[in-house]
Write an enzyme that holds these catalytic residues in place. Structure first.
Site, PDB file in Angstrom:
ATOM      1  N   HIS A  12      11.686 -42.105 -10.025  1.00 44.28           N
ATOM      2  CA  HIS A  12      12.253 -42.918  -8.837  1.00 44.28           C
ATOM      3  C   HIS A  12      11.112 -43.393  -7.859  1.00 44.28           C
ATOM      4  O   HIS A  12      11.451 -43.602  -6.488  1.00 44.28           O
ATOM      5  CB  HIS A  12      13.361 -42.338  -8.283  1.00 44.28           C
ATOM      6  N   HIS A  59      16.122 -37.811  -0.338  1.00 37.73           N
ATOM      7  CA  HIS A  59      14.911 -37.335   0.306  1.00 37.73           C
ATOM      8  C   HIS A  59      15.094 -37.144   1.812  1.00 37.73           C
ATOM      9  O   HIS A  59      14.228 -38.080   2.766  1.00 37.73           O
ATOM     10  CB  HIS A  59      13.638 -38.392   0.183  1.00 37.73           C
ATOM     11  N   HIS A 193       4.307 -34.490 -10.523  1.00 36.56           N
ATOM     12  CA  HIS A 193       3.768 -35.018  -9.120  1.00 36.56           C
ATOM     13  C   HIS A 193       3.606 -34.292  -8.183  1.00 36.56           C
ATOM     14  O   HIS A 193       4.690 -33.377  -7.922  1.00 36.56           O
ATOM     15  CB  HIS A 193       4.330 -36.507  -8.988  1.00 36.56           C
ATOM     16  N   GLU A 240      12.122 -31.987  -9.294  1.00 38.26           N
ATOM     17  CA  GLU A 240      13.148 -32.972  -9.622  1.00 38.26           C
ATOM     18  C   GLU A 240      13.621 -33.100 -11.058  1.00 38.26           C
ATOM     19  O   GLU A 240      14.414 -33.735 -11.133  1.00 38.26           O
ATOM     20  CB  GLU A 240      12.609 -34.334  -9.038  1.00 38.26           C
TER      21      GLU A 240
HETATM   22  C1  DHB Z   1       6.544 -40.518  -4.561  1.00 38.74           C
HETATM   23  C2  DHB Z   1       7.032 -40.042  -5.571  1.00 38.74           C
HETATM   24  C3  DHB Z   1       8.652 -39.666  -5.174  1.00 38.74           C
HETATM   25  O1  DHB Z   1       9.462 -38.770  -6.186  1.00 38.74           O
HETATM   26  C4  DHB Z   1       8.975 -39.588  -4.035  1.00 38.74           C
HETATM   27  O2  DHB Z   1      10.166 -39.055  -3.666  1.00 38.74           O
HETATM   28  C5  DHB Z   1       8.146 -39.930  -2.867  1.00 38.74           C
HETATM   29  C6  DHB Z   1       6.958 -40.327  -3.360  1.00 38.74           C
HETATM   30  C7  DHB Z   1       5.172 -40.867  -4.858  1.00 38.74           C
HETATM   31  O3  DHB Z   1       4.481 -40.882  -5.884  1.00 38.74           O
HETATM   32  O4  DHB Z   1       4.381 -41.397  -3.912  1.00 38.74           O
HETATM   33 FE    FE Z   2      11.242 -38.066  -5.065  1.00 41.38          FE
END
Ligand code: DHB
Ligand code: FE
Length: 308
Positions: A12, A59, A193, A240
């Site tokens: 997302h 978030h 990530h 997540e």
């Molecule tokens: C990013 C990814 C996320 O899932 C998020 O909530 C905020 C930022 C990113 O890759 O920048």
């Molecule tokens: Fe996220």
């Protein structure tokens, strides 16, 4: 009877929403990302679900650190789009399904999942970006949406095992609803990530590939991954991915892979995406499951090769 016909796993990444909203999808950085979702957009238009249950995480937009529900089910008739600091995304408001959501709360609580009833909630990129990826930019979202918010922001997040079990209970809840409705369920966020600290930018393609394979073939194995392993192996925000296990649990024991896409990077994220159709017992008996068997054999061979 309402029926969950398919599940969609997707990242997302907020920058994806910005790329669409700012008309930048044709830029070389973004073209591979959006191309990867084209088959799914077509599949979505053909499948035309009445309802989308979207498992996502807030978030710190709808909920601040005063109250953080582990599992919050959105029961409102409509959900506004959150302002995440630069104005709400220019997407249609999200229309809910209070009657079905209330039924789900009842069924889930009686099944001993302590859901939080959420009657007012703004929705952030965690939910809107997946809708954009699958539906593009319509005047109105083509399905009613039941948001299920999961806390993966403030320690401790629920375990994968708990999420998988919740998915199973969601299947039961939906199937005990009296209307004939076609339902799809989204599991969103991930894949690997980490967006902050010394390990920012961490990506683990091997972990992500094994996760996508496991979703098709061996979700029980994924459900046993302890929360800290996501953080250690695939970055802090990879937690997540437990939300994808709610989606997978809601499909029943067997699922058929329709489409898969994986791309690094988009912003800080390894973008992963999968479409899975539920395979029910009747379809199997009628011999309508040959593709699924072939896909499973291929996945098994890949997994064996990796283990060698
Ligand atoms: C990013 C990814 C996320 O899932 C998020 O909530 C905020 C930022 C990113 O890759 O920048
Ligand atoms: Fe996220």
């Amino acid at each position: 009877m309402a029926k969950i016909v398919a599940g969609i796993g997707t990242s997302h990444t907020p920058a994806i929403g910005a790329a669409v909203d700012l008309g930048r999808t044709a830029e070389p950085y973004w073209t591979p990302v959006f191309a990867g979702y084209e088959p799914s957009k077509k599949w979505m238009a053909e499948t035309a679900p009445d309802v989308a249950i979207v498992v996502y995480n807030d978030h710190v937009n709808a909920f601040d650190f005063k109250i953080i529900p582990t599992f919050g089910l959105g029961c409102a008739a409509e959900f506004p789009i959150a302002d995440e600091g630069w104005g709400p995304r220019p997407v249609p408001p999200v229309v809910g399904y209070p009657e079905l959501a209330a039924h789900m709360v009842q069924s889930l609580v009686l099944d001993e999942f302590d859901m939080t009833i959420v009657n007012e909630m703004q929705l952030d990129h965690g939910l809107t970006v997946p809708l954009t990826l699958l539906y593009g930019q319509p005047e109105a979202w083509p399905a009613r949406v039941i948001p299920l918010s999961v806390n993966v922001v403030q320690y401790p997040a629920p375990t994968g095992h708990r999420c998988y079990a919740l998915g199973k209970a969601i299947k039961k809840a939906v199937e005990s609803w009296h209307e004939d409705l076609k339902v799809v369920i989204f599991g969103t966020g991930g894949m690997s990530h980490q967006i902050q600290g010394p390990r920012a930018g961490l990506i683990n393609t091997k972990f992500d590939t094994a996760f996508l394979d496991g979703l098709v073939d061996d979700p029980e194995r994924l459900a046993s991954i302890p929360p800290l392993k996501y953080l250690r192996d695939a970055g802090a925000e990879a937690i997540e991915l437990v939300m994808w296990l709610i989606m997978r649990g809601a499909l029943g024991p067997r699922a058929r892979e329709v489409h898969r896409f994986y791309h690094v990077p988009a912003s800080s994220t390894a973008v992963g995406h999968i479409v899975l159709e539920a395979v029910d017992g009747r379809a199997r008996k009628a011999g309508a499951n040959t593709t699924s068997r072939a896909t499973r054999a291929k996945t098994k061979a890949k997994t064996r090769a990796r283990r060698r």
